[in-house]
Design a protein around this motif. Sequence first.
Motif, PDB file in Angstrom:
ATOM      1  N   MET A 129     105.161  33.402  -6.078  1.00 49.86           N
ATOM      2  CA  MET A 129     104.609  34.560  -5.368  1.00 49.86           C
ATOM      3  C   MET A 129     103.564  35.312  -6.190  1.00 49.86           C
ATOM      4  O   MET A 129     103.154  36.415  -5.835  1.00 49.86           O
ATOM      5  N   GLU A 130     103.128  34.714  -7.281  1.00 51.84           N
ATOM      6  CA  GLU A 130     102.218  35.422  -8.198  1.00 51.84           C
ATOM      7  C   GLU A 130     100.767  35.401  -7.749  1.00 51.84           C
ATOM      8  O   GLU A 130      99.966  36.236  -8.197  1.00 51.84           O
ATOM      9  N   LEU A 131     100.406  34.452  -6.902  1.00 50.43           N
ATOM     10  CA  LEU A 131      99.006  34.288  -6.516  1.00 50.43           C
ATOM     11  C   LEU A 131      98.918  34.030  -5.015  1.00 50.43           C
ATOM     12  O   LEU A 131      99.571  33.117  -4.509  1.00 50.43           O
ATOM     13  N   PRO A 132      98.126  34.801  -4.257  1.00 52.33           N
ATOM     14  CA  PRO A 132      97.969  34.525  -2.828  1.00 52.33           C
ATOM     15  C   PRO A 132      97.310  33.168  -2.601  1.00 52.33           C
ATOM     16  O   PRO A 132      96.507  32.714  -3.426  1.00 52.33           O
ATOM     17  N   VAL A 133      97.644  32.546  -1.487  1.00 52.54           N
ATOM     18  CA  VAL A 133      97.102  31.226  -1.191  1.00 52.54           C
ATOM     19  C   VAL A 133      96.645  31.160   0.266  1.00 52.54           C
ATOM     20  O   VAL A 133      97.124  31.907   1.119  1.00 52.54           O
ATOM     21  N   ILE A 134      95.722  30.240   0.514  1.00 54.70           N
ATOM     22  CA  ILE A 134      95.350  29.831   1.868  1.00 54.70           C
ATOM     23  C   ILE A 134      95.295  28.306   1.857  1.00 54.70           C
ATOM     24  O   ILE A 134      94.575  27.712   1.049  1.00 54.70           O
ATOM     25  N   GLY A 135      96.058  27.673   2.723  1.00 56.95           N
ATOM     26  CA  GLY A 135      96.079  26.223   2.790  1.00 56.95           C
ATOM     27  C   GLY A 135      95.103  25.684   3.818  1.00 56.95           C
ATOM     28  O   GLY A 135      94.998  26.207   4.932  1.00 56.95           O
ATOM     29  N   ILE A 136      94.374  24.642   3.436  1.00 58.05           N
ATOM     30  CA  ILE A 136      93.500  23.902   4.360  1.00 58.05           C
ATOM     31  C   ILE A 136      94.304  22.699   4.843  1.00 58.05           C
ATOM     32  O   ILE A 136      94.634  21.819   4.047  1.00 58.05           O
ATOM     33  N   PRO A 137      94.672  22.623   6.115  1.00 60.46           N
ATOM     34  CA  PRO A 137      95.537  21.535   6.571  1.00 60.46           C
ATOM     35  C   PRO A 137      94.837  20.181   6.512  1.00 60.46           C
ATOM     36  O   PRO A 137      93.809  19.970   7.146  1.00 60.46           O
ATOM     37  N   ALA A 138      95.406  19.264   5.720  1.00 56.41           N
ATOM     38  CA  ALA A 138      94.813  17.935   5.578  1.00 56.41           C
ATOM     39  C   ALA A 138      95.878  16.855   5.513  1.00 56.41           C
ATOM     40  O   ALA A 138      95.560  15.686   5.321  1.00 56.41           O
ATOM     41  N   GLY A 139      97.150  17.216   5.664  1.00 61.70           N
ATOM     42  CA  GLY A 139      98.232  16.254   5.546  1.00 61.70           C
ATOM     43  C   GLY A 139      98.743  15.765   6.879  1.00 61.70           C
ATOM     44  O   GLY A 139      98.288  16.192   7.943  1.00 61.70           O
ATOM     45  N   VAL A 140      99.706  14.848   6.824  1.00 63.97           N
ATOM     46  CA  VAL A 140     100.374  14.370   8.023  1.00 63.97           C
ATOM     47  C   VAL A 140     101.382  15.411   8.503  1.00 63.97           C
ATOM     48  O   VAL A 140     101.496  15.706   9.687  1.00 63.97           O
ATOM     49  N   LYS A 141     102.130  15.988   7.558  1.00 63.86           N
ATOM     50  CA  LYS A 141     103.169  16.955   7.876  1.00 63.86           C
ATOM     51  C   LYS A 141     102.676  18.350   7.490  1.00 63.86           C
ATOM     52  O   LYS A 141     102.347  18.602   6.342  1.00 63.86           O
ATOM     53  N   ILE A 142     102.623  19.247   8.471  1.00 63.26           N
ATOM     54  CA  ILE A 142     102.213  20.622   8.200  1.00 63.26           C
ATOM     55  C   ILE A 142     103.254  21.545   8.823  1.00 63.26           C
ATOM     56  O   ILE A 142     103.025  22.186   9.842  1.00 63.26           O
ATOM     57  N   HIS A 143     104.434  21.581   8.225  1.00 63.29           N
ATOM     58  CA  HIS A 143     105.481  22.486   8.703  1.00 63.29           C
ATOM     59  C   HIS A 143     105.345  23.869   8.067  1.00 63.29           C
ATOM     60  O   HIS A 143     105.841  24.850   8.610  1.00 63.29           O
ATOM     61  N   SER A 144     104.715  23.945   6.916  1.00 60.15           N
ATOM     62  CA  SER A 144     104.668  25.186   6.146  1.00 60.15           C
ATOM     63  C   SER A 144     103.732  26.215   6.775  1.00 60.15           C
ATOM     64  O   SER A 144     102.688  25.865   7.341  1.00 60.15           O
ATOM     65  N   ALA A 145     104.109  27.486   6.635  1.00 59.41           N
ATOM     66  CA  ALA A 145     103.339  28.576   7.233  1.00 59.41           C
ATOM     67  C   ALA A 145     102.237  29.097   6.324  1.00 59.41           C
ATOM     68  O   ALA A 145     101.641  30.131   6.598  1.00 59.41           O
ATOM     69  N   VAL A 146     101.952  28.401   5.223  1.00 54.39           N
ATOM     70  CA  VAL A 146     100.901  28.840   4.303  1.00 54.39           C
ATOM     71  C   VAL A 146      99.541  28.263   4.693  1.00 54.39           C
ATOM     72  O   VAL A 146      98.546  28.545   4.029  1.00 54.39           O
ATOM     73  N   TYR A 147      99.502  27.487   5.768  1.00 59.72           N
ATOM     74  CA  TYR A 147      98.263  26.826   6.190  1.00 59.72           C
ATOM     75  C   TYR A 147      97.567  27.563   7.325  1.00 59.72           C
ATOM     76  O   TYR A 147      98.216  28.163   8.195  1.00 59.72           O
ATOM     77  N   ALA A 148      96.244  27.480   7.332  1.00 61.74           N
ATOM     78  CA  ALA A 148      95.465  27.947   8.470  1.00 61.74           C
ATOM     79  C   ALA A 148      95.636  26.957   9.626  1.00 61.74           C
ATOM     80  O   ALA A 148      96.120  25.843   9.443  1.00 61.74           O
ATOM     81  N   TYR A 149      95.234  27.373  10.813  1.00 64.86           N
ATOM     82  CA  TYR A 149      95.346  26.492  11.979  1.00 64.86           C
ATOM     83  C   TYR A 149      94.520  25.221  11.793  1.00 64.86           C
ATOM     84  O   TYR A 149      94.918  24.133  12.214  1.00 64.86           O
ATOM     85  N   ASN A 150      93.364  25.354  11.175  1.00 64.01           N
ATOM     86  CA  ASN A 150      92.503  24.197  10.932  1.00 64.01           C
ATOM     87  C   ASN A 150      91.593  24.526   9.749  1.00 64.01           C
ATOM     88  O   ASN A 150      91.636  25.640   9.207  1.00 64.01           O
ATOM     89  N   ALA A 154      90.553  28.160   7.848  1.00 64.56           N
ATOM     90  CA  ALA A 154      90.796  28.420   6.429  1.00 64.56           C
ATOM     91  C   ALA A 154      89.578  29.057   5.782  1.00 64.56           C
ATOM     92  O   ALA A 154      89.692  30.018   5.006  1.00 64.56           O
ATOM     93  N   GLY A 155      88.397  28.539   6.100  1.00 67.12           N
ATOM     94  CA  GLY A 155      87.166  29.127   5.571  1.00 67.12           C
ATOM     95  C   GLY A 155      86.930  30.532   6.088  1.00 67.12           C
ATOM     96  O   GLY A 155      86.487  31.424   5.347  1.00 67.12           O
ATOM     97  N   GLU A 156      87.255  30.757   7.362  1.00 62.69           N
ATOM     98  CA  GLU A 156      87.097  32.088   7.946  1.00 62.69           C
ATOM     99  C   GLU A 156      88.088  33.075   7.323  1.00 62.69           C
ATOM    100  O   GLU A 156      87.751  34.243   7.085  1.00 62.69           O
ATOM    101  N   ALA A 157      89.302  32.593   7.066  1.00 61.99           N
ATOM    102  CA  ALA A 157      90.294  33.444   6.412  1.00 61.99           C
ATOM    103  C   ALA A 157      89.847  33.827   5.002  1.00 61.99           C
ATOM    104  O   ALA A 157      90.013  34.977   4.565  1.00 61.99           O
TER     105      ALA A 157
END
Length: 370
Positions: A129-150, A154-157
């Motif tokens: 929890m020390e550093l904020p993150v934004i995930g760019i979804p590029a995997g097969v499995k995207i269950h985590s809520a740290v990712y942008a919709y696309n 992610a770039g807009e965020a």
Amino acid sequence: MKQIGFLVNPVAGIGGRVGLKGSDGAEIQKKARSLGAVPEAAVRALHALEKASGLEEKVTFLTAPGIMGEEVLKKTAFSYHVIGTLADGETTAEDTIRIAREILEEGADLLLFAGGDGTARNVCEAVEMELPVIGIPAGVKIHSAVYAYNAGNAGEALTYFCNESKNRFEEAEVMDIDEEAFRNGRVQAKLYGYMKIPMLYRYMQSVKSGGYSEKDNTMGMAAEVAAGMKPDAYYVIGPGTTTRPVMEKLGLPHTLLGMDIVKDGVLIKADAVEKDIYELTQQGEVFLVLTVIGGQGHLFGRGNQQISPRILRTIGKDHCIILATKSKLLNIGSGRLTVDTGDTDLDQELAGYVRIITGYQDSMMYRIEP
């Protein structure tokens, strides 16, 4: 001037198009390449940066060497510093963990990373929890809520984060599943931790919710689909418990987490990959039968990467038969469906209202918004 960490998992999502249901592990990655898979994470990461193109004078990136970030940034006008080193050959999860920690120690304001749930786990281990993150979804499995919709979101965020003087943050779940169990038809999701993300609900996806039983509605949907099947047409039945009753109605086995091809009530191919499906589009009329991901609202780009942009362009939006119970739709956090095909022009073409079968002779219109 903000310092933004930037990491790319170069093999994220490589197993998707070829139906391997994940990309974790050197053997799976090797098999994916042998089947003709092409990595796409760098392309998605570059698209995210292009959407943040107004930030060149406001940010400096702290990035991993070579294919883990540097090569992507070289294609942009952003300034950057390379952090850490990489050995020759394949990159590993340990590289992600180590360089993410080094980015944290360098005092980054946020870490932008491209990958899937495995990558999110590695980043979480490094920064917690020390550093904020934004995930760019590029995997097969995207269950985590740290990712942008696309990738674009992610770039807009990132743009919003860098332009806002007082960002607000929240904890977001890092989820992953057992890939081996996944390939054997069992979804065993596990919470691995939390990371801090900007509170940007327009851009960031919700955690994937569990399935909905609602047996009467799903069997009604199955009856509706079966009754409308055209002679001589191919039907590609997508993954999930919502589509499984269609195969049960036809008296056929179902690949819970794969694509099955049916023609005239006969199973033509079980667990088909992208190449199999595309070849069908050159032989006759093809329909897709699929559902949305509960909680998130993803229609394409999560768990069904076998349906590639070239397939969708060939068959057309009107040949997509979408199934979902009304409660599943009502529980989508964003109130809309979304698509992340990897082709932004196609994502825009798919936007608009679509008919969703919600029961026997029952349907509703729902909006797709990339």
